[in-house]
Design a protein around this motif. Structure first.
Motif, PDB file in Angstrom:
ATOM      1  N   ARG A 323      18.327  11.231  44.563  1.00  0.00           N
ATOM      2  CA  ARG A 323      17.065  11.965  44.483  1.00  0.00           C
ATOM      3  C   ARG A 323      16.349  11.955  45.827  1.00  0.00           C
ATOM      4  O   ARG A 323      15.718  12.935  46.209  1.00  0.00           O
ATOM      5  N   PHE A 324      16.444  10.848  46.534  1.00  0.00           N
ATOM      6  CA  PHE A 324      15.818  10.772  47.851  1.00  0.00           C
ATOM      7  C   PHE A 324      16.388  11.843  48.779  1.00  0.00           C
ATOM      8  O   PHE A 324      15.642  12.557  49.465  1.00  0.00           O
ATOM      9  N   TYR A 325      17.711  11.981  48.807  1.00  0.00           N
ATOM     10  CA  TYR A 325      18.307  12.967  49.711  1.00  0.00           C
ATOM     11  C   TYR A 325      18.001  14.398  49.257  1.00  0.00           C
ATOM     12  O   TYR A 325      17.806  15.289  50.089  1.00  0.00           O
ATOM     13  N   ALA A 326      17.926  14.606  47.961  1.00  0.00           N
ATOM     14  CA  ALA A 326      17.538  15.922  47.466  1.00  0.00           C
ATOM     15  C   ALA A 326      16.107  16.252  47.878  1.00  0.00           C
ATOM     16  O   ALA A 326      15.801  17.388  48.285  1.00  0.00           O
ATOM     17  N   ASP A 327      15.219  15.247  47.809  1.00  0.00           N
ATOM     18  CA  ASP A 327      13.822  15.478  48.194  1.00  0.00           C
ATOM     19  C   ASP A 327      13.683  15.691  49.695  1.00  0.00           C
ATOM     20  O   ASP A 327      12.826  16.466  50.148  1.00  0.00           O
ATOM     21  N   LEU A 328      14.494  14.989  50.482  1.00  0.00           N
ATOM     22  CA  LEU A 328      14.473  15.238  51.926  1.00  0.00           C
ATOM     23  C   LEU A 328      14.821  16.692  52.237  1.00  0.00           C
ATOM     24  O   LEU A 328      14.180  17.335  53.084  1.00  0.00           O
ATOM     25  N   GLU A 329      15.821  17.206  51.552  1.00  0.00           N
ATOM     26  CA  GLU A 329      16.232  18.589  51.775  1.00  0.00           C
ATOM     27  C   GLU A 329      15.131  19.552  51.362  1.00  0.00           C
ATOM     28  O   GLU A 329      14.819  20.517  52.079  1.00  0.00           O
ATOM     29  N   ARG A 330      14.527  19.274  50.214  1.00  0.00           N
ATOM     30  CA  ARG A 330      13.446  20.157  49.755  1.00  0.00           C
ATOM     31  C   ARG A 330      12.247  20.083  50.696  1.00  0.00           C
ATOM     32  O   ARG A 330      11.620  21.093  51.014  1.00  0.00           O
ATOM     33  N   LEU A 331      11.903  18.863  51.152  1.00  0.00           N
ATOM     34  CA  LEU A 331      10.770  18.709  52.062  1.00  0.00           C
ATOM     35  C   LEU A 331      11.012  19.475  53.355  1.00  0.00           C
ATOM     36  O   LEU A 331      10.101  20.122  53.883  1.00  0.00           O
ATOM     37  N   SER A 332      12.229  19.418  53.883  1.00  0.00           N
ATOM     38  CA  SER A 332      12.546  20.143  55.108  1.00  0.00           C
ATOM     39  C   SER A 332      12.317  21.642  54.922  1.00  0.00           C
ATOM     40  O   SER A 332      11.755  22.306  55.804  1.00  0.00           O
ATOM     41  N   ALA A 333      12.729  22.167  53.777  1.00  0.00           N
ATOM     42  CA  ALA A 333      12.538  23.588  53.518  1.00  0.00           C
ATOM     43  C   ALA A 333      11.060  23.942  53.399  1.00  0.00           C
ATOM     44  O   ALA A 333      10.608  24.973  53.922  1.00  0.00           O
ATOM     45  N   LEU A 334      10.287  23.080  52.735  1.00  0.00           N
ATOM     46  CA  LEU A 334       8.856  23.335  52.599  1.00  0.00           C
ATOM     47  C   LEU A 334       8.153  23.264  53.954  1.00  0.00           C
ATOM     48  O   LEU A 334       7.242  24.053  54.239  1.00  0.00           O
ATOM     49  N   ARG A 335       8.559  22.314  54.782  1.00  0.00           N
ATOM     50  CA  ARG A 335       7.934  22.203  56.109  1.00  0.00           C
ATOM     51  C   ARG A 335       8.222  23.450  56.938  1.00  0.00           C
ATOM     52  O   ARG A 335       7.331  23.959  57.642  1.00  0.00           O
ATOM     53  N   THR A 336       9.436  23.956  56.871  1.00  0.00           N
ATOM     54  CA  THR A 336       9.762  25.191  57.602  1.00  0.00           C
ATOM     55  C   THR A 336       8.895  26.339  57.117  1.00  0.00           C
ATOM     56  O   THR A 336       8.355  27.109  57.926  1.00  0.00           O
ATOM     57  N   ARG A 337       8.730  26.451  55.798  1.00  0.00           N
ATOM     58  CA  ARG A 337       7.868  27.504  55.256  1.00  0.00           C
ATOM     59  C   ARG A 337       6.426  27.331  55.718  1.00  0.00           C
ATOM     60  O   ARG A 337       5.753  28.305  56.078  1.00  0.00           O
ATOM     61  N   ALA A 338       5.940  26.083  55.711  1.00  0.00           N
ATOM     62  CA  ALA A 338       4.552  25.826  56.082  1.00  0.00           C
ATOM     63  C   ALA A 338       4.289  26.182  57.541  1.00  0.00           C
ATOM     64  O   ALA A 338       3.307  26.858  57.874  1.00  0.00           O
ATOM     65  N   LEU A 339       5.164  25.719  58.446  1.00  0.00           N
ATOM     66  CA  LEU A 339       4.954  25.985  59.868  1.00  0.00           C
ATOM     67  C   LEU A 339       5.155  27.459  60.190  1.00  0.00           C
ATOM     68  O   LEU A 339       4.489  28.007  61.083  1.00  0.00           O
ATOM     69  N   THR A 340       6.047  28.109  59.470  1.00  0.00           N
ATOM     70  CA  THR A 340       6.214  29.559  59.655  1.00  0.00           C
ATOM     71  C   THR A 340       4.952  30.288  59.231  1.00  0.00           C
ATOM     72  O   THR A 340       4.510  31.235  59.898  1.00  0.00           O
ATOM     73  N   ALA A 341       4.362  29.847  58.138  1.00  0.00           N
ATOM     74  CA  ALA A 341       3.123  30.468  57.672  1.00  0.00           C
ATOM     75  C   ALA A 341       1.994  30.290  58.685  1.00  0.00           C
ATOM     76  O   ALA A 341       1.174  31.194  58.885  1.00  0.00           O
ATOM     77  N   LEU A 342       1.961  29.132  59.348  1.00  0.00           N
ATOM     78  CA  LEU A 342       0.916  28.896  60.346  1.00  0.00           C
ATOM     79  C   LEU A 342       1.145  29.713  61.605  1.00  0.00           C
ATOM     80  O   LEU A 342       0.186  30.052  62.323  1.00  0.00           O
ATOM     81  N   GLY A 343       2.410  30.039  61.907  1.00  0.00           N
ATOM     82  CA  GLY A 343       2.709  30.862  63.078  1.00  0.00           C
ATOM     83  C   GLY A 343       2.149  30.258  64.342  1.00  0.00           C
ATOM     84  O   GLY A 343       2.317  29.072  64.614  1.00  0.00           O
ATOM     85  N   ASP A 344       1.432  31.079  65.116  1.00  0.00           N
ATOM     86  CA  ASP A 344       0.884  30.581  66.377  1.00  0.00           C
ATOM     87  C   ASP A 344      -0.597  30.234  66.263  1.00  0.00           C
ATOM     88  O   ASP A 344      -1.304  30.196  67.265  1.00  0.00           O
ATOM     89  N   THR A 345      -1.061  29.964  65.023  1.00  0.00           N
ATOM     90  CA  THR A 345      -2.448  29.537  64.873  1.00  0.00           C
ATOM     91  C   THR A 345      -2.621  28.144  65.480  1.00  0.00           C
ATOM     92  O   THR A 345      -1.660  27.376  65.610  1.00  0.00           O
TER      93      THR A 345
END
Length: 575
Positions: A323-345
């Motif tokens: 479960r830890f490794y599954a959550d790491l993978e999910r967290l990485s995907a969420l972080r990519t989405r979050a930083l993409t949403a922030l763009g160059d703000t």
């Protein structure tokens, strides 16, 4: 500047005045703290550069202070460190004096401030409400005017939620910017040492003195393109359920940034909110078991283990590795989405919390209330971001706070942006009962006041002893017969000065006072009509010098407290 010894005496007078014993786990004896302060004053007098001389601070009870037990909020866990944690040592070396260690949610597990065998830490402004955790005691010590600043820690939001609930500033630095050696870990890979203060400059100064060259490799941050600050702001309806009035308060904070010249860009907060839920509901909670799980298991059923905290940590033992490794993978995907949403703000603006529960609310639903408080804060360290929490108004008479969040190592940028929300402090000249050590000085401290300097007025004022309780002088400008009068210049938050003015009794008034250097600063003056029959004391050169010739002052216990005065802009404490 106020001497360190004077500041310590004012702090202990304030401790007695507010009567909040639940703030402290290890309050040092006043004579020991005064001895440290006298040493600081001697070092300063010898010419040593001490940027924090004249200040006192408090330390969260999971951070080592030599000579005091480190309990992490659990008496049976306590150990006595031989040395200060590096962050404490650096602040002491800069001239700050430690008052003691403060209460916290046990093992830094919680955002409510009630999970402690030392007692629930009540909110600084309304004791029916929670103070926020886990750095509860540190935040309240600052908000009550006892400490100039205080240290907390932040894993899920503990350096920000208490700041929001008590109307102060909380700085959560980039992970690794401030050393965490000598700190009992909650989740070692996420923990940060944080700073609480009443103003951004005070917090930033303390943080700068604690920081050290980071062992982390500095990221290749893109050079921001010219132009106004670009702030990502979610629409209130995308934030989930908020307490009544909070969406409007958040909108007002965003509007103030726009009025200050920032460019607001809409953002979807979903990845931040989804990641926040993973901190306790996912596998990452297992790191809390790594920190203190063996101790908790070995003391099962102990009276000094908080049952909610013990349950969270014990259950974390059984999280499976897959479960830890599954959550790491999910967290990485969420972080990519979050930083993409922030763009160059440059930063993201969020409410610090979705609401402010009462002590009764938390008692009725300890896990649910805590989980709601982390909706906006829990993802910050998971995403490796920095944050600044600042006051942004009031809702129903209690503080409302927001966070400015940005990429790692943009800490200085975030402070500059957060400063757009903070009204500049104002200065006030005092010449009588509000001077340091005098009966009404506690009013200034309780309103967030800080002594800037000691000086005199221009040689154009006359001073009179008024028949008031407590005794006060009346200062008036004179065309002839004037003299220089001893004065102190204090710095107050704008709302603090407003509260002071609203409760100001006649014949006192505020006006422009000329100082010895020719500058004019707002200060206490007196209506001329009140001087009929009053004894002139101008020749003494100041109120303190005149006191021996006047009647003895009444006991401070008999004096009215400004924070308990009813009137415009002021309310009595809620019960």
């Amino acid at each position: 500047m106020i001497s360190s010894v004077e500041r310590v005496r004012a702090a202990y007078a304030r401790i007695a005045q507010v009567d909040r014993p639940e703030v402290w786990i290890g309050l040092r004896p006043q004579e020991d703290v005064e001895a440290d302060a006298a040493s600081v004053d001697a070092r300063a007098a010898s010419g040593e550069r001490l940027p924090l001389a004249g200040t006192v601070f408090a330390v969260k009870g999971n951070i080592d202070v030599a000579g005091l037990p480190t309990t992490a909020g659990c008496p049976s866990y306590a150990y006595r460190p031989e040395a200060d944690a590096p962050v404490v040592a650096r602040l002491r070396a800069a001239g700050a004096v430690v008052l003691g260690t403060t209460n916290l949610d046990q093992f830094a597990t919680g955002l409510v401030g009630t999970r402690s065998p030392y007692g629930a830490v009540r909110n600084a402004l309304d004791p029916a409400y929670v103070s926020g955790g886990s750095s509860s005691g540190s935040a309240v010590a600052v908000a009550l005017g006892i400490a100039d600043f205080a240290l907390g820690t932040d894993t899920a939001g503990s350096g920000r939620v208490p700041a929001a609930f008590n109307g102060i500033v909380g700085l959560k630095p980039t992970r690794g910017l401030v050393p965490v050696e000598g700190v009992v870990p909650a989740c070692a890979s996420l923990d940060c040492v944080t700073v609480f203060a009443r103003t951004l400059p005070e917090a930033e100064r303390a943080l700068a003195l604690m920081a050290a060259p980071s062992g982390r490799e500095l990221p290749a941050l893109e050079q921001r393109r010219p132009g106004p600050w670009r702030i990502a702001v979610p629409r209130p309806e995308r934030l989930g359920e908020l307490e009544e009035g909070w969406a409007e308060a958040f909108g007002s904070a965003a509007a103030r940034l726009a009025e200050a010249g920032a460019e607001l860009l809409e953002v979807d907060p979903t990845p931040f909110i989804e990641a926040a839920a993973m901190l306790y509901e996912g596998a990452f909670v297992a790191e809390r078991y790594t920190a203190v799980g063996t101790f908790v298991d070995g003391h099962a059923g102990s009276a000094d283990l908080d049952p909610t905290v013990a349950g969270i940590i014990s259950r974390a033992r059984d999280v499976p590795a897959h479960r830890f490794y599954a959550d790491l993978e999910r967290l990485s995907a969420l972080r990519t989405r979050a930083l993409t949403a922030l763009g160059d703000t440059d930063a993201l603006l969020l409410p610090t919390t979705p609401g402010h529960p009462t002590l009764a609310d938390v008692e009725a639903d300890p896990l649910g209330a805590n989980a709601r408080l982390g909706r906006f804060t829990n993802s910050t360290n998971l995403f490796d971001l920095a944050a600044v929490a600042v006051p942004a108004g009031e809702v129903n008479g209690l503080p409302f706070g927001v966070m400015v969040i940005g990429q790692a190592f943009t800490d200085e940028r975030l402070v500059r942006i957060a400063g757009l929300l903070a009204a500049p402090p104002v200065r006030l000249v005092v010449v009588g009962a509000h001077l340091s050590g005098q009966p009404l000085n506690g009013q200034l401290l309780s309103l967030g006041g800080r002594l800037v300097r000691t000086t005199t007025t221009a040689s154009a004022y006359r001073l009179y002893a008024l028949e008031t309780v407590p005794p006060k002088p009346g200062l008036v400008r004179a065309e002839e017969g004037g003299a220089a009068i001893e004065a102190e210049v204090w710095q107050l938050p704008p709302e603090g000065l407003g509260a002071l003015v609203a409760a100001l009794p006649r014949p006192m008034a505020l006006g422009s006072v000329e100082l010895a250097d020719g500058s004019f600063v707002t200060g206490f003056l007196c209506e001329p009509a009140a001087l009929d029959g009053a004894r002139e004391i101008t020749s003494y050169g100041g109120w303190r010098a005149a006191l021996p010739s006047l009647a003895a002052l009444p006991s401070p216990a008999a004096l009215p407290s400004l924070v308990r005065t009813e009137g415009p802009g002021l309310s009595p404490p809620r019960t």
